[in-house]
Design an enzyme around this catalytic site. Structure first.
Site, mmCIF file in Angstrom:
data_model
loop_
_atom_site.group_PDB
_atom_site.id
_atom_site.type_symbol
_atom_site.label_atom_id
_atom_site.label_comp_id
_atom_site.label_asym_id
_atom_site.label_seq_id
_atom_site.Cartn_x
_atom_site.Cartn_y
_atom_site.Cartn_z
ATOM 1 C CG HIS A 138 -3.424 -4.743 11.902
ATOM 2 N ND1 HIS A 138 -2.302 -5.306 11.337
ATOM 3 C CD2 HIS A 138 -3.128 -3.422 12.083
ATOM 4 C CE1 HIS A 138 -1.370 -4.361 11.174
ATOM 5 N NE2 HIS A 138 -1.850 -3.225 11.627
ATOM 6 C CB CYS A 193 14.290 26.500 0.097
ATOM 7 S SG CYS A 193 15.552 27.588 0.782
ATOM 8 C CG MET A 194 8.737 24.128 -2.531
ATOM 9 S SD MET A 194 7.602 25.026 -3.594
ATOM 10 C CE MET A 194 6.708 26.019 -2.421
ATOM 11 C CG ASP A 195 11.866 24.122 -5.248
ATOM 12 O OD1 ASP A 195 10.891 23.363 -5.232
ATOM 13 O OD2 ASP A 195 11.779 25.358 -5.351
ATOM 14 C CE LYS A 244 -0.690 -0.546 4.974
ATOM 15 N NZ LYS A 244 -1.303 0.350 5.932
ATOM 16 C CE1 TYR A 279 12.582 32.651 0.770
ATOM 17 C CE2 TYR A 279 12.862 30.268 0.797
ATOM 18 C CZ TYR A 279 12.501 31.426 0.132
ATOM 19 O OH TYR A 279 12.067 31.355 -1.154
ATOM 20 N NE ARG A 286 -2.731 -7.991 7.630
ATOM 21 C CZ ARG A 286 -3.140 -8.534 8.767
ATOM 22 N NH1 ARG A 286 -3.654 -9.755 8.786
ATOM 23 N NH2 ARG A 286 -3.056 -7.855 9.887
ATOM 24 N NE ARG A 328 -6.319 0.128 11.082
ATOM 25 C CZ ARG A 328 -5.090 -0.046 10.576
ATOM 26 N NH1 ARG A 328 -4.253 0.998 10.505
ATOM 27 N NH2 ARG A 328 -4.675 -1.219 10.150
HETATM 28 N N1 PMH Z 1 -1.820 -5.441 7.804
HETATM 29 C C1 PMH Z 1 -2.513 -4.306 7.985
HETATM 30 C C2 PMH Z 1 -3.985 -4.371 8.120
HETATM 31 C C3 PMH Z 1 -1.829 -3.089 8.069
HETATM 32 O O1 PMH Z 1 -2.521 -1.981 8.251
HETATM 33 C C4 PMH Z 1 -0.405 -3.078 7.952
HETATM 34 C C5 PMH Z 1 0.403 -1.833 8.069
HETATM 35 C C6 PMH Z 1 0.257 -4.296 7.748
HETATM 36 C C7 PMH Z 1 -0.483 -5.458 7.688
HETATM 37 C C8 PMH Z 1 1.754 -4.398 7.644
HETATM 38 O O2 PMH Z 1 2.361 -4.048 8.837
HETATM 39 P P1 PMH Z 1 3.952 -3.884 8.960
HETATM 40 O O3 PMH Z 1 4.326 -2.828 7.985
HETATM 41 O O4 PMH Z 1 4.168 -3.466 10.372
HETATM 42 O O5 PMH Z 1 4.522 -5.207 8.615
HETATM 43 N N2 PMH Z 1 -0.318 -0.671 8.329
HETATM 44 C C9 PMH Z 1 0.192 0.475 8.796
HETATM 45 C C10 PMH Z 1 -0.606 1.546 9.113
HETATM 46 O O6 PMH Z 1 -1.906 1.548 8.994
HETATM 47 N N3 PMH Z 1 0.121 2.534 9.599
HETATM 48 O O7 PMH Z 1 1.385 2.134 9.604
HETATM 49 C C11 PMH Z 1 1.453 0.856 9.110
#
Ligand code: PMH
Length: 372
Positions: free
Chosen positions: A165, A313-315, A39, A267, A221, A135
């Site tokens: 999770h 700065c920005m860049d 993601k 700046y 995961r 969550r």
């Molecule tokens: N599964 C779920 C549902 C997650 O949200 C995340 C990471 C992972 C697996 C993977 O976790 P890891 O990177 O610790 O292995 N999610 C997030 C989050 O929502 N903010 O930081 C990490």
């Protein structure tokens, strides 16, 4: 390698991704496979490139947060299962099904809405259980039973997985982790008494799977540690496995000048030269996600640490050099140079955040260059 006009880039070591997956996999029981979490554009590393390497290294599926992110992967040609971890509006169940994208669900209303849609194909779903993260997910046995009851009459849905999770698998204190695990087992028992169809089960993120590999189910995961970073200080200090950071950040000197004592830089004139100093300019700034709060942070030039002086700065930013350097000299903001290194964790500490945020923060204006 693609040609980039600008002199600032992030380098992504795909060999490190493969190495990290192999390290984690070696600790897992035979029956646990890996879902590579890509993601937020692969935690800022590039979702398509990381997914490619992760699957080559033995991962069996992919996970993203948004339906958009899943489409990017399908359009890139990946055929493996893709799970969307976040909430997707029920009206998109049909398009997810057509693209063989698995969605996360946990609400009875959501399911009932999907039941009313004209769908050619069933949508695959993983049910999320909130065992303490607070969550998303179902929390009670009543909710679980109601949903399972509804599922039996829902012709548009195929339940293919259940998961949870952990909120504190990376903590020093693991009390709550064990509580969540226990809660998951309780819900699983209720589930299995009612539901006889096969589903896949997954609970662990990086921290849980590194620390408790034997407690993992069909999948883990894997996110942060696939990228070569430890989920927390305690996990890093345990040193139970070696990881290689895949992300490094570099730029080049585009201007070098000698400035007499008493001159201001950038700046707001927050930095005044104390003596005659060599000042270098590099083309990266907060417009790239290199936060203004990184004023004072060091970067590497010729393997040595040099501070950022004056406002970011920005860049562009200015750094104080120990001597004159040629234009084009490489500057490393994150990563190794000669025998020195600036770790992602160091930047995270400086910004009072976690390493996860840093590669996500370096935005798409910074090109990613891939090496094997
Ligand atoms: N599964 C779920 C549902 C997650 O949200 C995340 C990471 C992972 C697996 C993977 O976790 P890891 O990177 O610790 O292995 N999610 C997030 C989050 O929502 N903010 O930081 C990490």
């Amino acid at each position: 390698m693609e040609n980039f006009y600008r002199q600032t880039w992030a380098e992504i070591d795909l060999g490190a991704i493969k190495y990290n997956i192999e390290q984690v996999k070696a600790k897992l029981p035979q029956q646990s496979d890996i879902i590579a979490v890509v993601k937020a554009d692969g935690y800022g590393h590039g979702s398509v490139q990381v997914a490619n390497k992760a699957l080559e290294a033995g991962a069996k599926a992919l996970a993203v947060a948004l339906l958009e992110e899943a489409f990017v992967l399908r359009e890139a040609g990946f055929k493996v299962p893709i799970l969307v971890l976040g909430w997707v509006s029920p009206e998109y169940a049909a398009i997810a099904a057509e693209n063989n994208i698995t969605l996360t669900f946990f609400q009875k209303e959501w399911m009932d809405e999907v039941a009313l849609l004209p769908m050619k194909k069933k949508v695959k779903l993983h049910m999320k259980w909130d065992t303490g993260m607070g969550r998303i997910g179902i929390r009670t046995e009543t909710e679980l039973k109601n949903i399972l009851q509804g599922l039996k009459n829902n012709k548009n849905i195929e339940l293919t997985g259940v998961y949870t999770h952990f909120a504190t698998a990376d903590d020093q204190d693991l009390t709550f982790y064990h509580q969540q695990n226990k809660r998951f087992q309780e819900l699983l028992k209720v589930f299995q008494e009612i539901w006889s169809e096969p589903v896949v089960i997954h609970t662990g993120n990086s921290a849980a799977s590194i620390r408790f590999p034997k407690e993992m189910h069909n999948y883990i995961r894997l996110g942060i540690s696939m990228y070569g970073l430890y989920p927390s200080k305690p996990v890093k200090l345990e040193r139970s496995l070696q990881l290689k950071a895949a992300f490094s950040l570099h730029s080049r000197l585009v201007h070098v000048k000698r400035v007499p004592a008493g001159q201001s830089i950038s700046y707001g004139r927050t930095y005044i030269t104390k003596e005659s100093e060599w000042i270098g300019t590099i083309p990266i700034g907060y417009g790239d996600g290199w936060s203004r709060r990184l004023q004072g942070k060091e970067v590497l030039v010729n393997g040595k640490r040099m501070p950022i002086v004056g406002r970011v700065c920005m860049d562009q930013v200015m750094i104080r050099l120990d001597q004159e350097y040629k234009l084009g000299t490489k500057v490393t903001l994150i990563g190794e140079q000669k025998n020195n290194s600036i770790e992602m964790d160091e930047i995270a500490d400086y910004l009072d955040t976690i390493n996860y945020e840093i590669p996500c923060m370096i935005n798409e204006r910074v090109p990613r260059r891939y090496k094997e």
